[in-house]
Design a protein around this motif. Structure first.
Motif, PDB file in Angstrom:
ATOM      1  N   ASP A 188      11.405  -2.407   1.259  1.00  9.86           N
ATOM      2  CA  ASP A 188      10.364  -1.680   0.465  1.00  9.86           C
ATOM      3  C   ASP A 188      11.077  -1.103  -0.791  1.00  9.86           C
ATOM      4  O   ASP A 188      12.257  -0.147  -0.719  1.00  9.86           O
ATOM      5  N   VAL A 189      10.351  -0.795  -1.812  1.00  9.90           N
ATOM      6  CA  VAL A 189      10.708  -0.371  -2.946  1.00  9.90           C
ATOM      7  C   VAL A 189      11.236   1.132  -2.897  1.00  9.90           C
ATOM      8  O   VAL A 189      11.915   1.910  -3.611  1.00  9.90           O
ATOM      9  N   SER A 215       3.428   2.273   0.303  1.00  2.99           N
ATOM     10  CA  SER A 215       3.037   3.113  -0.732  1.00  2.99           C
ATOM     11  C   SER A 215       2.746   2.258  -1.975  1.00  2.99           C
ATOM     12  O   SER A 215       3.169   1.259  -2.200  1.00  2.99           O
ATOM     13  N   LEU A 216       1.643   2.968  -2.589  1.00  3.28           N
ATOM     14  CA  LEU A 216       1.474   2.259  -3.879  1.00  3.28           C
ATOM     15  C   LEU A 216       2.699   2.707  -5.017  1.00  3.28           C
ATOM     16  O   LEU A 216       3.226   3.416  -4.749  1.00  3.28           O
ATOM     17  N   GLY A 217       2.500   1.755  -6.073  1.00  4.84           N
ATOM     18  CA  GLY A 217       3.153   1.916  -7.339  1.00  4.84           C
ATOM     19  C   GLY A 217       2.750   2.797  -8.342  1.00  4.84           C
ATOM     20  O   GLY A 217       1.557   3.112  -8.345  1.00  4.84           O
ATOM     21  N   GLU A 218       3.442   3.122  -9.295  1.00  4.17           N
ATOM     22  CA  GLU A 218       3.056   3.589 -10.553  1.00  4.17           C
ATOM     23  C   GLU A 218       2.166   3.055 -11.295  1.00  4.17           C
ATOM     24  O   GLU A 218       2.290   1.696 -11.190  1.00  4.17           O
ATOM     25  N   ALA A 219       1.580   3.526 -12.325  1.00  2.00           N
ATOM     26  CA  ALA A 219       0.628   2.778 -13.295  1.00  2.00           C
ATOM     27  C   ALA A 219       1.515   1.828 -13.832  1.00  2.00           C
ATOM     28  O   ALA A 219       2.586   2.202 -14.421  1.00  2.00           O
ATOM     29  N   GLY A 220       1.179   0.625 -14.124  1.00  4.33           N
ATOM     30  CA  GLY A 220       1.895  -0.467 -14.699  1.00  4.33           C
ATOM     31  C   GLY A 220       2.895  -1.200 -13.866  1.00  4.33           C
ATOM     32  O   GLY A 220       3.585  -2.261 -14.185  1.00  4.33           O
ATOM     33  N   SER A 221       2.901  -0.787 -12.522  1.00  4.60           N
ATOM     34  CA  SER A 221       3.918  -1.541 -11.681  1.00  4.60           C
ATOM     35  C   SER A 221       3.351  -2.888 -11.169  1.00  4.60           C
ATOM     36  O   SER A 221       3.794  -3.399 -10.524  1.00  4.60           O
ATOM     37  N   GLY A 222       1.882  -2.906 -11.402  1.00  3.03           N
ATOM     38  CA  GLY A 222       1.278  -3.983 -10.361  1.00  3.03           C
ATOM     39  C   GLY A 222       1.034  -3.865  -9.301  1.00  3.03           C
ATOM     40  O   GLY A 222       0.544  -4.665  -8.512  1.00  3.03           O
ATOM     41  N   ALA A 223       1.096  -2.616  -8.723  1.00  4.09           N
ATOM     42  CA  ALA A 223       0.771  -1.982  -7.492  1.00  4.09           C
ATOM     43  C   ALA A 223       0.237  -0.703  -7.444  1.00  4.09           C
ATOM     44  O   ALA A 223       0.458  -0.201  -6.455  1.00  4.09           O
ATOM     45  N   ARG A 231      -1.692  -7.995  -3.825  1.00  2.00           N
ATOM     46  CA  ARG A 231      -1.649  -9.271  -4.616  1.00  2.00           C
ATOM     47  C   ARG A 231      -0.094  -9.247  -5.014  1.00  2.00           C
ATOM     48  O   ARG A 231       0.512 -10.615  -4.813  1.00  2.00           O
ATOM     49  N   THR A 232       0.457  -8.306  -5.341  1.00  2.00           N
ATOM     50  CA  THR A 232       1.832  -8.212  -5.771  1.00  2.00           C
ATOM     51  C   THR A 232       2.885  -8.523  -4.778  1.00  2.00           C
ATOM     52  O   THR A 232       3.699  -9.461  -4.830  1.00  2.00           O
ATOM     53  N   ASN A 233       2.784  -8.019  -3.709  1.00  2.00           N
ATOM     54  CA  ASN A 233       3.352  -8.285  -2.557  1.00  2.00           C
ATOM     55  C   ASN A 233       3.330  -9.679  -2.281  1.00  2.00           C
ATOM     56  O   ASN A 233       4.292 -10.266  -2.070  1.00  2.00           O
TER      57      ASN A 233
END
Length: 252
Positions: A188-189, A215-223, A231-233
Motif C-alpha cells: 500500500d502506498v 486511501s485515495l491518492g492526491e490530484a494527478g496520482s491517477g487515484a 482502475r489504477t490498482n
C-alpha cells in the motif's frame, strides 16, 4: 460537526474503529447514519480459502477475523451501496430533489458497471493460473472473489510478532511465493513496504508494486477518485502479473 450533520455515511464492520462511539452518539441524537456494509454481500476473513491468516491484526489495526470490511475493492458491491444510499438519502434528508438524485445515482451506477467490464477485460491477459496475489495486508478478498483471483499470502500477519512462529510464517510465505512463481508483492502506498521489499530482495526476480488499497491518492496520482483508484490498482496488478519472464509452469 458530526452531531449537526443531515446524514452520516460509514463503511461499517468496525472499519471506522476510532469513530464508532461518535457515530453511535450521533445516531442516538437523531442523525441518520447510513452503514454501507449493511447493503453488501459480505465475505468473512478466511472464506473461500482466500486468507490463511485469519485472526491476526494488520498494521491498520483492523481485526482480521469475522466480516471483512473491504467491500469497496469490488465495484459491483459498490453498485448495491449507491442504490441503497440514494433511497436512504431520499427517505432521510428533507428538501432533497429525488429525481435529480436518482439520475445522479443511475449515472454513477453505470460508471461502476462500465469499470467492472473494463477490469474484466484487463485481466483477460492474465491466465487463471497466474491470478495469484501476495499483498502487504488483507484487503483484496472481495476483488479476488469477483475476478477469480487467489490470495496466497499476506506479508504483515507473517511478521506480526517477533517470536519463532513469526520466523516460521515468514519462511512459509517465501516458499509460497516461490512455489507460485509470484512476480510481484502488492503493498500500500500509504504504509511501509519495508517488509515486502526485504522479502523481494531475499527471493530476487520479484517486484514490489504499490497500490492505493485503503486511501485515495492526491490530484494527478491517477487515484484521486474512487473509480480512478480502482482502475489504477487493477491496471498495476494486471501489468505485473501479465509481464513476460514470469510465465512458469504452475501445474507441476
Amino acid at each position: 460537526l458530526m452531531m449537526k450533520a443531515d446524514l452520516l455515511i460509514s463503511n461499517g464492520e468496525s472499519f471506522e474503529e476510532r469513530l464508532i462511539d461518535v457515530l453511535n452518539s450521533a445516531e442516538e441524537d437523531g442523525v441518520p447514519v447510513f452503514e454501507a456494509m449493511s447493503h453488501v454481500r459480505t465475505l468473512e476473513f478466511g472464506e473461500d480459502g482466500h486468507d490463511d491468516h485469519a485472526g491476526h491484526d494488520d498494521h491498520a489495526g483492523h481485526d482480521h477475523s469475522g466480516v471483512d470490511p473491504h467491500f469497496f475493492t469490488d465495484p459491483l458491491q459498490m453498485v448495491e451501496v449507491v442504490e441503497a444510499l440514494v433511497d436512504f438519502m431520499i427517505a432521510n434528508v428533507s428538501g432533497i430533489d429525488a429525481d435529480q438524485l436518482r439520475a445522479s445515482g443511475d449515472s454513477y451506477v453505470q460508471q461502476l458497471q462500465d469499470l467492472h467490464d473494463e477490469i474484466q477485460e484487463m485481466f483477460e491477459a492474465v491466465p487463471v493460473n497466474k491470478r495469484v496475489l501476495v499483498t502487504n495486508h488483507e484487503v483484496f478478498n472481495y476483488f479476488a472473489e469477483q475476478y477469480d483471483f487467489e490470495i496466497v499470502g499476506t506479508v504483515i500477519p507473517s511478521l506480526s510478532t517477533t517470536d519463532s512462529a513469526s520466523a516460521k510464517q515468514l519462511t512459509e510465505l517465501m516458499e509460497v511465493i516461490e512455489s507460485h512463481h509470484v512476480p510481484a508483492i502488492f503493498a500500500d502506498v500509504a504504509s511501509s513496504d519495508r517488509l515486502a521489499a526485504m522479502i523481494a530482495e531475499e527471493i530476487g526476480d520479484i517486484g514490489v508494486v504499490n497500490l492505493y488499497s485503503e486511501s485515495l491518492g492526491e490530484a494527478g496520482s491517477g487515484a484521486s477518485t474512487y473509480l480512478d483508484m480502482l482502475r489504477t490498482n487493477y491496471e498495476r496488478i494486471a501489468t505485473a502479473l501479465a509481464a513476460e519472464g514470469h510465465d512458469h509452469d504452475h501445474d507441476h
